[in-house]
Each structure stands twice: as structure tokens, then as C-alpha cells.
Design a protein around this motif. Sequence first.
Motif, PDB file in Angstrom:
ATOM      1  N   SER A   1       0.726  -1.197  -0.047  1.00 60.18           N
ATOM      2  CA  SER A   1      -0.076  -0.080  -0.041  1.00 60.18           C
ATOM      3  C   SER A   1       0.805   1.190   0.065  1.00 60.18           C
ATOM      4  CB  SER A   1      -0.932   0.090   1.219  1.00 60.18           C
ATOM      5  OG  SER A   1      -1.840  -1.211   1.394  1.00 60.18           O
ATOM      6  N   ARG A   2       0.174   2.055  -0.592  1.00 63.78           N
ATOM      7  CA  ARG A   2       1.012   3.873  -0.406  1.00 63.78           C
ATOM      8  C   ARG A   2       0.835   4.067   1.022  1.00 63.78           C
ATOM      9  NH1 ARG A   2       0.677   7.209  -5.375  1.00 63.78           N
ATOM     10  NH2 ARG A   2       0.171   8.975  -3.899  1.00 63.78           N
ATOM     11  N   HIS A   3       1.991   4.742   1.245  1.00 61.85           N
ATOM     12  CA  HIS A   3       2.045   4.983   2.692  1.00 61.85           C
ATOM     13  C   HIS A   3       2.942   6.240   2.955  1.00 61.85           C
ATOM     14  CE1 HIS A   3       5.593   2.273   2.217  1.00 61.85           C
ATOM     15  NE2 HIS A   3       5.965   2.908   2.819  1.00 61.85           N
ATOM     16  N   PHE A   4       2.991   6.917   4.135  1.00 66.85           N
ATOM     17  CA  PHE A   4       3.657   8.079   4.518  1.00 66.85           C
ATOM     18  C   PHE A   4       3.768   8.094   5.991  1.00 66.85           C
ATOM     19  CE2 PHE A   4      -0.562   9.696   5.061  1.00 66.85           C
ATOM     20  CZ  PHE A   4      -0.431  10.626   5.999  1.00 66.85           C
ATOM     21  N   ARG A   5       4.720   9.144   6.536  1.00 70.41           N
ATOM     22  CA  ARG A   5       5.003   9.109   7.903  1.00 70.41           C
ATOM     23  C   ARG A   5       4.813  10.701   8.063  1.00 70.41           C
ATOM     24  NH1 ARG A   5      10.203   5.793   9.361  1.00 70.41           N
ATOM     25  NH2 ARG A   5      10.862   6.624   7.236  1.00 70.41           N
ATOM     26  N   LEU A   6       4.511  11.058   9.395  1.00 71.55           N
ATOM     27  CA  LEU A   6       4.226  12.413   9.503  1.00 71.55           C
ATOM     28  C   LEU A   6       5.811  13.200   9.653  1.00 71.55           C
ATOM     29  CD1 LEU A   6       1.449  12.729  12.204  1.00 71.55           C
ATOM     30  CD2 LEU A   6       1.274  13.187   9.676  1.00 71.55           C
ATOM     31  N   HIS A   7       5.834  14.316   9.200  1.00 73.24           N
ATOM     32  CA  HIS A   7       7.272  15.168   9.169  1.00 73.24           C
ATOM     33  C   HIS A   7       8.382  14.116   8.914  1.00 73.24           C
ATOM     34  CE1 HIS A   7       4.968  18.592  10.740  1.00 73.24           C
ATOM     35  NE2 HIS A   7       4.445  18.036  11.529  1.00 73.24           N
ATOM     36  N   GLU A   8       8.280  13.431   7.884  1.00 68.58           N
ATOM     37  CA  GLU A   8       9.509  12.653   7.645  1.00 68.58           C
ATOM     38  C   GLU A   8      10.807  13.514   7.285  1.00 68.58           C
ATOM     39  OE1 GLU A   8       9.093   8.526   5.328  1.00 68.58           O
ATOM     40  OE2 GLU A   8       7.266   9.768   4.786  1.00 68.58           O
ATOM     41  N   GLU A   9      10.455  14.838   6.929  1.00 70.16           N
ATOM     42  CA  GLU A   9      11.488  15.610   6.380  1.00 70.16           C
ATOM     43  C   GLU A   9      12.549  16.077   7.368  1.00 70.16           C
ATOM     44  OE1 GLU A   9       8.351  18.471   7.722  1.00 70.16           O
ATOM     45  OE2 GLU A   9       8.391  16.721   6.535  1.00 70.16           O
ATOM     46  N   LEU A  10      12.132  15.742   8.869  1.00 68.88           N
ATOM     47  CA  LEU A  10      12.674  16.342   9.881  1.00 68.88           C
ATOM     48  C   LEU A  10      13.612  15.123  10.307  1.00 68.88           C
ATOM     49  CD1 LEU A  10       9.961  17.481  12.249  1.00 68.88           C
ATOM     50  CD2 LEU A  10      11.635  18.931  10.510  1.00 68.88           C
ATOM     51  N   GLY A  11      13.735  13.887   9.667  1.00 72.53           N
ATOM     52  CA  GLY A  11      14.708  12.788   9.843  1.00 72.53           C
ATOM     53  C   GLY A  11      14.638  12.141  11.277  1.00 72.53           C
ATOM     54  N   THR A  12      13.473  11.957  11.902  1.00 77.15           N
ATOM     55  CA  THR A  12      13.187  11.667  12.981  1.00 77.15           C
ATOM     56  C   THR A  12      12.908  10.051  13.077  1.00 77.15           C
ATOM     57  OG1 THR A  12      10.908  12.010  13.526  1.00 77.15           O
ATOM     58  CG2 THR A  12      12.538  13.638  14.041  1.00 77.15           C
ATOM     59  N   ASP A  13      12.641   9.596  11.884  1.00 78.98           N
ATOM     60  CA  ASP A  13      12.320   8.109  11.453  1.00 78.98           C
ATOM     61  C   ASP A  13      11.164   7.448  12.318  1.00 78.98           C
ATOM     62  OD1 ASP A  13      12.392   5.608  10.641  1.00 78.98           O
ATOM     63  OD2 ASP A  13      13.981   5.021  11.974  1.00 78.98           O
ATOM     64  N   PRO A  14       9.876   8.433  12.199  1.00 78.71           N
ATOM     65  CA  PRO A  14       8.878   7.996  13.062  1.00 78.71           C
ATOM     66  C   PRO A  14       8.434   6.411  12.807  1.00 78.71           C
ATOM     67  CG  PRO A  14       8.286   9.824  11.676  1.00 78.71           C
ATOM     68  CD  PRO A  14       9.654   9.387  11.272  1.00 78.71           C
ATOM     69  N   GLY A  15       7.939   5.804  13.790  1.00 77.16           N
ATOM     70  CA  GLY A  15       7.504   4.586  14.118  1.00 77.16           C
ATOM     71  C   GLY A  15       6.032   4.268  13.669  1.00 77.16           C
ATOM     72  N   ILE A  16       5.471   5.301  13.350  1.00 75.68           N
ATOM     73  CA  ILE A  16       3.929   5.098  12.786  1.00 75.68           C
ATOM     74  C   ILE A  16       3.919   5.228  11.482  1.00 75.68           C
ATOM     75  CG2 ILE A  16       1.602   5.973  13.170  1.00 75.68           C
ATOM     76  CD1 ILE A  16       1.921   6.376  16.154  1.00 75.68           C
ATOM     77  N   TYR A  17       3.215   4.716  10.632  1.00 72.93           N
ATOM     78  CA  TYR A  17       3.003   4.575   9.157  1.00 72.93           C
ATOM     79  C   TYR A  17       1.550   4.831   8.788  1.00 72.93           C
ATOM     80  CZ  TYR A  17       7.968   2.977   8.603  1.00 72.93           C
ATOM     81  OH  TYR A  17       9.323   2.826   8.477  1.00 72.93           O
ATOM     82  N   TYR A  18       1.093   5.623   7.749  1.00 67.87           N
ATOM     83  CA  TYR A  18      -0.017   5.724   7.660  1.00 67.87           C
ATOM     84  C   TYR A  18      -0.412   5.464   6.051  1.00 67.87           C
ATOM     85  CZ  TYR A  18      -0.293   8.774  11.503  1.00 67.87           C
ATOM     86  OH  TYR A  18      -0.246   9.270  12.849  1.00 67.87           O
ATOM     87  N   LEU A  19      -1.434   4.394   5.820  1.00 65.92           N
ATOM     88  CA  LEU A  19      -1.802   4.087   4.567  1.00 65.92           C
ATOM     89  C   LEU A  19      -2.916   4.942   3.930  1.00 65.92           C
ATOM     90  CD1 LEU A  19      -1.980   0.153   5.085  1.00 65.92           C
ATOM     91  CD2 LEU A  19       0.067   1.373   4.813  1.00 65.92           C
ATOM     92  N   TYR A  20      -2.752   5.197   2.708  1.00 70.52           N
ATOM     93  CA  TYR A  20      -3.895   6.067   1.911  1.00 70.52           C
ATOM     94  C   TYR A  20      -4.073   5.677   0.688  1.00 70.52           C
ATOM     95  CZ  TYR A  20      -0.076   8.470  -0.398  1.00 70.52           C
ATOM     96  OH  TYR A  20       1.188   8.640  -0.984  1.00 70.52           O
ATOM     97  N   ALA A  21      -5.143   5.771   0.044  1.00 67.76           N
ATOM     98  CA  ALA A  21      -5.531   5.538  -1.362  1.00 67.76           C
ATOM     99  C   ALA A  21      -4.941   6.199  -2.222  1.00 67.76           C
ATOM    100  CB  ALA A  21      -7.180   5.653  -1.381  1.00 67.76           C
ATOM    101  N   GLY A  22      -4.759   5.844  -3.359  1.00 68.39           N
ATOM    102  CA  GLY A  22      -4.011   6.315  -4.657  1.00 68.39           C
ATOM    103  C   GLY A  22      -4.179   5.668  -5.754  1.00 68.39           C
ATOM    104  N   GLU A  23      -3.986   6.185  -6.860  1.00 67.58           N
ATOM    105  CA  GLU A  23      -3.948   5.581  -8.363  1.00 67.58           C
ATOM    106  C   GLU A  23      -3.265   4.525  -8.337  1.00 67.58           C
ATOM    107  OE1 GLU A  23      -3.525   8.360 -11.005  1.00 67.58           O
ATOM    108  OE2 GLU A  23      -5.396   9.671 -11.032  1.00 67.58           O
ATOM    109  N   ASP A  24      -2.027   4.485  -7.821  1.00 67.31           N
ATOM    110  CA  ASP A  24      -1.255   3.169  -7.681  1.00 67.31           C
ATOM    111  C   ASP A  24      -1.112   2.260  -7.006  1.00 67.31           C
ATOM    112  OD1 ASP A  24       2.155   4.702  -7.231  1.00 67.31           O
ATOM    113  OD2 ASP A  24       0.015   5.127  -6.457  1.00 67.31           O
ATOM    114  N   ALA A  25      -2.192   2.397  -5.915  1.00 66.92           N
ATOM    115  CA  ALA A  25      -2.376   1.482  -4.769  1.00 66.92           C
ATOM    116  C   ALA A  25      -2.549   0.339  -5.307  1.00 66.92           C
ATOM    117  CB  ALA A  25      -3.294   1.897  -3.718  1.00 66.92           C
ATOM    118  N   GLN A  26      -1.906  -0.887  -4.483  1.00 54.91           N
ATOM    119  CA  GLN A  26      -2.331  -2.186  -4.962  1.00 54.91           C
ATOM    120  C   GLN A  26      -3.548  -2.713  -4.341  1.00 54.91           C
ATOM    121  OE1 GLN A  26       1.273  -4.433  -4.549  1.00 54.91           O
ATOM    122  NE2 GLN A  26       2.588  -2.941  -6.071  1.00 54.91           N
TER     123      GLN A  26
END
Length: 218
Positions: free
Chosen positions: A193-218
Motif C-alpha cells: 500500500s501507499r504510505h507516509f509518515r508525519l514530518h519525515e523531512e525532519l529525519g526522526t524516523d517515526p514509528g507510525i506509518y499511514y496508509l492512504y488510497a491512490g491511483e497506483d495503490a495495489q
Amino acid sequence: MTRYVMVVDLRRCTGCQTCTAACKLANGTPPGVQWRRVLDIESGTYPDVQRTFLPVSCMHCGDPPCLKACPTGATFKYEDGRVGIHYDLCIGCAYCAVACPFQQRFRVMKEEFAYGSEPSPAEARNFDPARMGVSTKCTFCSDRIDLAHRTGRVPGQDPEVTPACVNSCIADALKFGDLNDPDSSVSKLLRESRHFRLHEELGTDPGIYYLYAGEDAQ
């Protein structure tokens, strides 16, 4: 090495707040303190408006800024990736709260209960006086994870050793497990699945991932 993470499926979350209630019940947090909460976010322009429900808590970062900010060593990391707090070492300075980019640290200065001066049965059972005047946050229900280490049960599979919020989710939107185990439910979901983490740009390596819908989601 084990790295425990949580996966939140935003395609399934209904914003019911059951995870919030389960967290309060399991941890006996006082009124106004929610180690887990669900944000209600509106996006778009009328009439094409959408609502997204975003569960948030401590992110149990791989490189937590709260740990670096702590002057006493009270904040620490378990080998399995969880971020914990030694309450006996915490001096309540709140440097960690300032350092946390997710605003997921709390400090309570006096005993308060939901229904007046007397605790409810759940509050009496789970209230911890060591948490007064110090920094607190989501622990990924560490008492359950510690039980898993002692008994050989698997967090994310066996309910007794899985965080309360995950067990409670009526929409099956929350999953927990070892990111480094390719057969765990969290690893499979992140591969598919497509996913992201909050404020990944800060480089903290968050341990919570969020799945979301998208055109290329499987």
C-alpha cells in the motif's frame, strides 16, 4: 533486530475515537490527557469536501529528538525501537515536550479523575502516582510488550501482548508488529500500500506509518 511500529489505515478509520477511549482505560490517564487521539481534518473546496481521520500518538521515533533534549537520561530507547521514560529520573523540565515535533508529551501536576475526587475502578487500577509532575506519553502499552518478551507471545498477533488501541479498533484500521519481520502484518501492508509518515523531512524516523488510497495503490 526487532523494530516495533504501528500502521494506520486511513482508508478504514472512521474517527470513532474508540482507540482514544481504550488508551485512557488501559493507562488511567487523567482528564484532558490523551496519549492517543484522532484528528478530524477537512480538505477540499465546497462542494468537493473530504474528511480525513488521523490517529496520532507518540511516534516512537528511530532518532527521537526528545531523547537528545533530555538532560537527565530519563528518556531512553528500548532495543526493539520503543521510546520510554524513566519516571524516577525525570525532573519535569519539559525540554522533551519542546523538542517533540509531534506535540505528544504531557505533564500532569496534580491528581485528577473523570468523576470528581474519587477514581473510577479503571482509574484506580491503572493510575500511577509516579507519573505526577513528570513527562508522560504513549508507551505502545509497554507492559504488554514486556509480557510478550517474557512469554514468547507475538505483539500484533496475540491480543494480550498487543497495544490496547489496536485491539479496540472496530474498523481494523490499526496494526502493530515488527517492521523487520517480512512476514508481519505491518511489513505486508507497507509492501502492498501507499504510505507516509508525519514530518519525515525532519529525519526522526517515526514509528507510525499511514496508509492512504491512490491511483497506483495495489
